[in-house]
Enzyme design. Structure first.
Site, PDB file in Angstrom:
ATOM      1  N   ASP A  76      40.162  46.494  38.508  1.00 29.45           N
ATOM      2  CA  ASP A  76      40.008  47.946  38.380  1.00 29.45           C
ATOM      3  C   ASP A  76      39.977  48.431  36.939  1.00 29.45           C
ATOM      4  O   ASP A  76      39.633  49.571  36.682  1.00 29.45           O
ATOM      5  CB  ASP A  76      41.165  48.654  39.111  1.00 29.45           C
ATOM      6  CG  ASP A  76      41.085  48.429  40.594  1.00 29.45           C
ATOM      7  OD1 ASP A  76      39.982  48.569  41.134  1.00 29.45           O
ATOM      8  OD2 ASP A  76      42.106  48.091  41.210  1.00 29.45           O
ATOM      9  N   HIS A  88      48.635  41.889  38.912  1.00 31.96           N
ATOM     10  CA  HIS A  88      48.061  41.532  40.213  1.00 31.96           C
ATOM     11  C   HIS A  88      49.027  40.645  40.962  1.00 31.96           C
ATOM     12  O   HIS A  88      49.720  39.826  40.345  1.00 31.96           O
ATOM     13  CB  HIS A  88      46.734  40.780  39.996  1.00 31.96           C
ATOM     14  CG  HIS A  88      45.877  40.729  41.218  1.00 31.96           C
ATOM     15  ND1 HIS A  88      46.058  39.785  42.195  1.00 31.96           N
ATOM     16  CD2 HIS A  88      44.855  41.522  41.619  1.00 31.96           C
ATOM     17  CE1 HIS A  88      45.167  39.987  43.150  1.00 31.96           C
ATOM     18  NE2 HIS A  88      44.426  41.035  42.832  1.00 31.96           N
TER      19      HIS A  88
END
Ligand SMILES: CC(C)(COP(=O)(O)OP(=O)(O)OC[C@H]1O[C@@H](n2cnc3c(N)ncnc32)[C@H](O)[C@@H]1OP(=O)(O)O)[C@@H](O)C(=O)NCCC(=O)NCCS
Length: 378
Positions: free
Chosen positions: A315, A261
């Site tokens: 996700d 991320h």
């Protein structure tokens, strides 16, 4: 003249001052209006969290009831929108169908009264109420069925699952779905939120704001990664294949989907909550072998990439939760949009409060003083 350093993707450049949400990527903290995501996931509902984000404070009991009541009464879509959606190709992606439908709402509610709090509230209610109906309607229509009407005795998330599957959902599944919406509703200045704010800054209507954000969310670098996690787990196929799969990808400098991320350098707090939700679902509705594969991927990724700050993101486990609920993979991103619309609207309202149209600059690197060459000389 001020000289600015060019930052591709505007990385690290503040695009707004905002009090809506906060991320600490080193500590793995996400807050909405100062409240930790873990607390909201445990105690709040999606509509209450949406209210918090948009109006800045938790609602009183009466305020929440009034908001829920208004949303409940605006869930139906006009028959002309339904008829328009019937003309969409079945093979089209549901995100494209959603973008077109959200934009079409603007045709029916063309009054633009941005300084009127009642207009802001009506638009917020209408968008939050109708987006799930449009997602569910397209899903049934592309199967050749008529969409079903919303059911007034079901709450927001239970009603969406009912409209999608044409049967009343299990209460645990409906609650878990509602928590997933809380986890996906807002996440600071990401690409779709930026897109919403840029569109909002032109003082256009909120349907155009949401339609542009839906278009931005649809890309694989943003909302689409959860679909790719499921494809990756299917491709791996078994726990034994995980290590060679990860090693092979790393050797080829390919990414492991659902990991890493830009902001979080520890495990994404939303991934931790989603993992426990997935476990609750598996306990009640049966185990999913893809979960064992995912756990092994997480272990191997931590071993190989943990020192680089790469861990599961939001996700990684969300697809497993939706899969267990029987939701088709290409609806994962439209469901993300169902949640995120409330975050976009919070930013729309914040942008309007102190608006200045977005008009960045550029660094010109083209030619000057070029002469026009007549066509027969080129
Ligand atoms: C999310 C993401 C785009 C963040 O990217 P970023 O902050 O720009 O970081 P970078 O892509 O520059 O990666 C930095 C380093 O970590 C590595 N890395 C980052 N994510 C990785 C992943 N998922 N798998 C393997 N390596 C990864 C990069 O290869 C790079 O290594 P290097 O320094 O040796 O070149 C990136 O982690 C990614 O593509 N993840 C997979 C897709 C995904 O899950 N997206 C959803 C995000 S919520």
């Amino acid at each position: 003249m001020m000289v600015c350093e060019y930052k591709p993707g505007l990385e690290g450049i503040p695009a707004a001052q905002s009090s809506i949400s906060y991320v600490d990527g080193q500590k793995g903290i996400l807050e909405y209006r100062g409240i930790r995501i873990e607390e909201l996931a445990e105690k709040s509902t999606f509509l209450e969290t949406a209210y918090l984000l948009i109006w800045g404070e938790l609602p009183s009991k009466q305020e929440l009831q009034a908001f829920e009541h208004e949303v409940l009464h605006h869930r139906r879509i006009k028959y002309r929108i339904r008829d328009m959606m019937k003309c969409f190709p079945e093979s089209g992606h549901p995100m494209d169908a959603l973008q077109a439908s959200a934009a079409a709402l603007g045709l029916f509610y063309s009054l633009r009264d941005l300084h009127n709090p009642a207009y802001i509230r009506d638009s917020v209610v209408r968008l939050i109420a109708t987006i799930p109906t449009m997602v569910a309607a397209f899903q049934l229509m592309r199967k050749g069925n008529d969409p079903v009407r919303p059911r007034d005795d079901l709450d927001y998330s239970a009603n969406f699952l009912y409209m999608l599957n044409e049967q009343e959902p299990d209460p645990l599944a409906a609650r878990i779905f509602d928590i997933c919406l809380i986890l996906q509703v807002e996440h600071t200045m990401n690409a779709s939120t930026f897109s919403a704010r840029v569109t909002a800054s032109t003082l256009t209507d909120p349907y155009a704001v949401v339609a542009s954000a839906v278009g931005t969310l649809g890309g694989p670098l943003h909302g689409g990664a959860n679909e790719e996690v499921i494809q990756m787990l299917e491709e791996i196929g078994s726990v034994e294949n995980v290590r060679p799969y990860v090693e092979d990808r790393l050797q080829r400098k390919a990414k492991i989907m659902g990991c890493g991320h830009r902001v979080y350098k520890v495990k994404d707090p939303r991934a931790t909550i989603l993992q426990s939700l997935a476990e609750q679902l598996f306990e009640k509705f049966g185990h999913d072998k893809f979960y064992d594969i995912a756990l092994e991927v997480e272990r191997v990724v931590e071993e190989k990439l943990g020192s680089k700050g790469i861990f599961p993101n939001v996700d990684f486990y969300s697809g497993l939760v939706y899969r267990k609920m029987g939701i088709p993979t290409d609806l994962f991103t439209p469901i993300f949009a169902i949640a995120r619309v409330a975050g976009w609207l919070a930013h729309w309202k914040e942008q309007l409060a102190e608006n200045r149209i977005f008009r960045p600059t550029q660094i010109y690197n083209g030619a000057h003083e070029v002469r026009y060459l007549p066509i027969d000389q080129r």
